[in-house]
Design an enzyme around this catalytic site. Structure first.
Site, PDB file in Angstrom:
ATOM      1  CG  ASP A   1      -5.450   4.805   2.923  1.00 52.58           C
ATOM      2  OD1 ASP A   1      -5.389   4.486   4.129  1.00 52.58           O
ATOM      3  OD2 ASP A   1      -4.471   5.195   2.268  1.00 52.58           O
TER       4      ASP A   1
ATOM      5  CG  ASN B   1       4.386  -1.553   5.079  1.00 56.49           C
ATOM      6  OD1 ASN B   1       5.524  -1.855   5.425  1.00 56.49           O
ATOM      7  ND2 ASN B   1       3.412  -2.447   5.100  1.00 56.49           N
TER       8      ASN B   1
ATOM      9  CB  CYS C   1      -3.608   2.123   7.048  1.00 49.17           C
ATOM     10  SG  CYS C   1      -3.370   3.670   7.958  1.00 49.17           S
ATOM     11  NE  ARG C   2      -4.681   1.485   1.942  1.00 46.96           N
ATOM     12  CZ  ARG C   2      -4.486   2.041   0.757  1.00 46.96           C
ATOM     13  NH1 ARG C   2      -5.403   1.898  -0.183  1.00 46.96           N
ATOM     14  NH2 ARG C   2      -3.376   2.715   0.503  1.00 46.96           N
ATOM     15  CB  SER C   3       0.100  -3.403   2.929  1.00 51.66           C
ATOM     16  OG  SER C   3       1.030  -2.499   3.466  1.00 51.66           O
TER      17      SER C   3
ATOM     18  CB  CYS D   1      -1.002  -0.011   1.153  1.00 50.52           C
ATOM     19  SG  CYS D   1      -0.279   0.082   2.797  1.00 50.52           S
TER      20      CYS D   1
HETATM   21  P1  4NP Z   1      -1.789   3.015   3.949  1.00 52.42           P
HETATM   22  O1  4NP Z   1      -2.412   4.415   4.419  1.00 52.42           O
HETATM   23  O2  4NP Z   1      -1.261   3.228   2.542  1.00 52.42           O
HETATM   24  O3  4NP Z   1      -2.948   2.082   3.964  1.00 52.42           O
HETATM   25  O4  4NP Z   1      -0.702   2.661   4.929  1.00 52.42           O
HETATM   26  C1  4NP Z   1      -1.704   5.624   4.420  1.00 52.42           C
HETATM   27  C2  4NP Z   1      -0.756   5.873   5.395  1.00 52.42           C
HETATM   28  C3  4NP Z   1      -0.109   7.079   5.433  1.00 52.42           C
HETATM   29  C4  4NP Z   1      -0.395   8.047   4.481  1.00 52.42           C
HETATM   30  C5  4NP Z   1      -1.333   7.800   3.498  1.00 52.42           C
HETATM   31  C6  4NP Z   1      -1.981   6.587   3.473  1.00 52.42           C
HETATM   32  N1  4NP Z   1       0.269   9.308   4.527  1.00 52.42           N
HETATM   33  O5  4NP Z   1      -0.133  10.228   3.766  1.00 52.42           O
HETATM   34  O6  4NP Z   1       1.228   9.491   5.316  1.00 52.42           O
END
Ligand code: 4NP
Length: 151
Positions: free
Chosen positions: A123, A11, A13-15, A8
């Site tokens: 997300d 790395n 939240c989702r993955s 994702c």
């Molecule tokens: P992830 O979510 O891709 O599911 O881990 C996010 C985590 C951090 C950010 C965006 C999405 N960020 O903008 O820092």
């Protein structure tokens, strides 16, 4: 050995949620020696950080282990190391393909294309709805395990 990598943007939240849920399913089926699971980010933003507190809370709620998870960035070596490289949304798949120099290899695909949803995993960094994401992650991981076992 079958190796699965979830990807994702951050790395956190989702993955990592998919990594933990998939590892839990694999353990419950007694397949830990055969199937290894990991996750990575397309961005460098959160390298070394543990999962987001919302992801950790959701996994704890369902008694799924979160031990040892730390964000890392995808590397070109991951292409040879993993048999399944799964983006949580379409932009993750696009960025993964670019970073690995693999415009069309079928082992890189979008997670929920394994399910009738055929959509991006929302997300929770933006939606703050970790339950919606968790439910879809469980559904996708069950579909992935079936795909692997039916191969
Ligand atoms: P992830 O979510 O891709 O599911 O881990 C996010 C985590 C951090 C950010 C965006 C999405 N960020 O903008 O820092």
């Amino acid at each position: 050995m079958i190796r699965v990598l979830f990807v994702c943007l951050g790395n956190i939240c989702r993955s990592p949620m998919a990594e933990a849920v998939m590892r839990d399913l694999v353990e419950k089926r007694g397949l830990s020696a055969e199937i290894k699971v990991d996750s990575a980010a397309t961005s460098s933003w959160h390298i070394g950080e543990p999962p987001h507190k919302g992801t950790m809370a959701k996994l704890k709620e369902y008694n799924i282990s979160i031990s040892g998870m730390k964000a890392r960035q995808l590397t070109v070596a991951d292409f040879e190391a993993f048999g399944y490289i799964i983006g949580m949304d379409a932009s993750n798949v696009r960025n993964t393909r670019d970073m690995l120099g693999q415009p069309d290899h079928p082992k890189i695909f979008r997670f929920l294309d394994l399910t009738p949803h055929e959509k991006d995993v929302p997300d929770p960094w933006y939606t703050d709805d970790f339950q919606e994401t968790y439910d879809l992650v469980v559904e996708g991981c069950e579909a992935l395990l079936e795909k692997i076992l039916n191969k």
